[in-house]
Design an enzyme around this catalytic site. Sequence first.
Site, PDB file in Angstrom:
ATOM      1  CB  THR B 187      -0.971   0.007   1.198  1.00 42.57           C
ATOM      2  OG1 THR B 187      -0.237  -0.157   2.407  1.00 42.57           O
ATOM      3  CG2 THR B 187      -1.998  -1.096   1.070  1.00 42.57           C
ATOM      4  CE  LYS B 213       0.329  -3.308   4.199  1.00 46.68           C
ATOM      5  NZ  LYS B 213      -0.844  -2.482   4.483  1.00 46.68           N
ATOM      6  CB  THR B 224       0.531  -4.477  13.518  1.00 44.09           C
ATOM      7  OG1 THR B 224       1.946  -4.547  13.588  1.00 44.09           O
ATOM      8  CG2 THR B 224      -0.054  -4.698  14.886  1.00 44.09           C
ATOM      9  CD  GLU B 311       2.596   5.531   6.637  1.00 50.37           C
ATOM     10  OE1 GLU B 311       1.782   5.020   5.853  1.00 50.37           O
ATOM     11  OE2 GLU B 311       2.261   6.184   7.632  1.00 50.37           O
ATOM     12  CG  ASN B 434       0.347   9.031   7.928  1.00 53.74           C
ATOM     13  OD1 ASN B 434      -0.362   8.183   7.400  1.00 53.74           O
ATOM     14  ND2 ASN B 434       1.559   8.771   8.370  1.00 53.74           N
ATOM     15  CB  SER B 439      -2.553   8.980   2.706  1.00 48.77           C
ATOM     16  OG  SER B 439      -2.552   8.517   4.044  1.00 48.77           O
TER      17      SER B 439
END
Lengths: 439, 439
Positions: B187, B213, B224, B311, B434, B439
């Site tokens: 993603t 992922k 998670t 991220e 974010n 997003s």
Amino acid sequence: MGAKKTLKKKIKSLKAQVKQAAQSAPAKASLVSPLAPAQFPDLPAIRGLRLSTAAAGVRYKGRTDVMLAVLDPGSVVAGTFTRSATRAASVLDAQSKITRDSAEGAAFLVNSGNANAFTGAAGVASVTALCAALSQKLGLPAARIFTSSTGVIGEALPHDRIVAVLDELGSGLSAAALPDAARAIMTTDTFPKGASAKVDIDGQPVTIAGVAKGSGMIAPDMATMLVYIFTDAKITRSALQSMVSRQTDRSFNCITVDSDTSTSDMVLVAATAQADMPVIEDTTSDAAQIFNDALGAVMLDLAHQVVRDGEGATKFVEVAVSGARSDADARKVAMAIANSPLVKTAIAGEDPNWGRIVMAVGKSGAEADRDRLSIRFGPHLVASQGQVAPSYAEQVGAEYMRQQELVIGVDLRLGVGAATVWTCDLTHRYIDINTDYRS
Amino acid sequence: MGAKKTLKKKIKSLKAQVKQAAQSAPAKASLVSPLAPAQFPDLPAIRGLRLSTAAAGVRYKGRTDVMLAVLDPGSVVAGTFTRSATRAASVLDAQSKITRDSAEGAAFLVNSGNANAFTGAAGVASVTALCAALSQKLGLPAARIFTSSTGVIGEALPHDRIVAVLDELGSGLSAAALPDAARAIMTTDTFPKGASAKVDIDGQPVTIAGVAKGSGMIAPDMATMLVYIFTDAKITRSALQSMVSRQTDRSFNCITVDSDTSTSDMVLVAATAQADMPVIEDTTSDAAQIFNDALGAVMLDLAHQVVRDGEGATKFVEVAVSGARSDADARKVAMAIANSPLVKTAIAGEDPNWGRIVMAVGKSGAEADRDRLSIRFGPHLVASQGQVAPSYAEQVGAEYMRQQELVIGVDLRLGVGAATVWTCDLTHRYIDINTDYRS
């Protein structure tokens, strides 16, 4: 002409570059939080209280960084303290003194610039030295002197610099210096914080006024900033302490900026007993309730101001959770939402991303039933019974998120537990402030 | 000449403006995390496993967003799942199937782009529809079909788009498609994640290969993210399950990017039993230990890759806590450090701000004695016995923080409890990603 044309062309190209670069540069950070109150409030003088401030150069030269508050004999002091396991020396010292009854005066000595935290034996020595010097200066026992320090952790406090300004502080005492005190205790704060209330008790005016500092390292679990509140009320130490403890749980323990808890912070409330009223001796009489409500309002006002000065904040957010199995569960859910980086960045981006609220409810550890849960943005029902509400239009949520003050409502539909907490968004400015080397 | 001079002056000023603006503009975000492995690993084929991928247009057109893994009869499946109270329909469905023994084949069907979470009855219907359609296509019972969805929360999954590509998926099955699968499930990931191991058991080669992922919404408390690991080992379902559970606790449950826990994610491990070896029936035999170690290494490798793709991450940080009263206390301290926005922004700013580590230890809730605590940055002793170490020079810490891979060591000196967790820094890029609308 050819050369001139070339130069003009070059200018045009450079101008375009300037424009483009300006657009990709981050917006210039405003010096004051956009959520700051329009102005610092008029703070009334409190009978029996005098204050002064000085520039001791604790960390930076030429800025006021020490405040002294001196309370007349007959004052009582109550307080709440950070629950951090790595509390600073001044916190431990103040905690050891707070339960002591005394008819003598008292003093608060506060510096910004250095937290005197994680400084070992030297830290304890600094507190002892400050208390001893001020005790001699004011003719007060050291047990009646409360110090606080805020600023960088882990560096020895140059307490001699503070001792060196005690004469200046002592001679400058004034009943009107509370606004100056609010400024002297600021660190990364972008505006000074003050609040006050006046009530009538038995026909007599009673005044409460306080100041606070705090903008980062703010999370619940006791007083996570410095707060000093003064009143001329006549009240016993134990009654005042129980009101302060209860109101801390409803105010300073219900705010969070970044989930980080300071090692140093405290709320001190002093009552000078100079109002012309009977002594409040419990928390249940009419007078006690009037006073308690006013005290609570001042504390909540200051707590909200701390969130409004949250590092980098552009949105003030109330998270109201209801229908939980217990108040404790409601608080878990509210704090999980208020502390979630994904929720806070969505709010910064004005994205009505209620999926992230669902996520935060799910991770909170509180009992929740996905298929009973409902979510509101302000008055707008966004989701109910485990899915997007039929009446909800994305555009309505997007419009709502553009407001500066937001209310996120969550109803778990499992019981009657409820909690409300306050937070702010997570923005680039927070990163700017906190990635700065030793900010 | 005067005009020319003026123009030249103007050019000079504009050039200075361009330079200044360029300096204040954020560095162009790189498309791939700076912490990514140099290349995607060579993943071996697993006997008994075939995969394929397709572009179903779940959310975006023209990108591969569905993967199918088909396992031969005789395979066993084990798994771990998010503990979120708002788990997605596919998670609940997979959990209900995972404890079932079966001699039949099995299939994993995974889509990115939409998490099918908080979609109420429609979400359950989507899972049922996908399982039914694939069951018919592959001639497998629906109870042997595990689906996962990742992406936006709260929007109905257009499962018909996935059903529409099942023919294509079925006809494209190949033993070599694991790298394609790694890409199909991405993603906000900036690189595909894969890892493998080969061991000899009783002289026979046994192979493990997996993909994962995950980059945001990563926190401990079970799987998670999405992780699929395949092996040709012969092992009972219960032995595999106990290894997967234990290794999840040491890998995926020891990483955190932003403390946020997904509603959707899971780790599935399938063993096809096609290696020429005796069946592993427990967790204590030599063969079991060899296999368990290799499985653990693959899981930890994938977990680290998820952090490396955190991220906005620019630093990979190991937080190693020792000397705690218990392992649970050590974990609390490690996670408090790893999740602290103030610690993570200090790391982003390459600031050896160990005061923030002290703060995080203090707020963790674990037993700690400020005056016993010691802190290391890599090999450098920074603080001991409650204050800065005499041997420590700020410059050494500052130099160390410039590294891309950091180890923060905390010794509480209270007992023998220990824990190690992994995290990344908190940067402007996290905010960029974010705050982007949905997003």
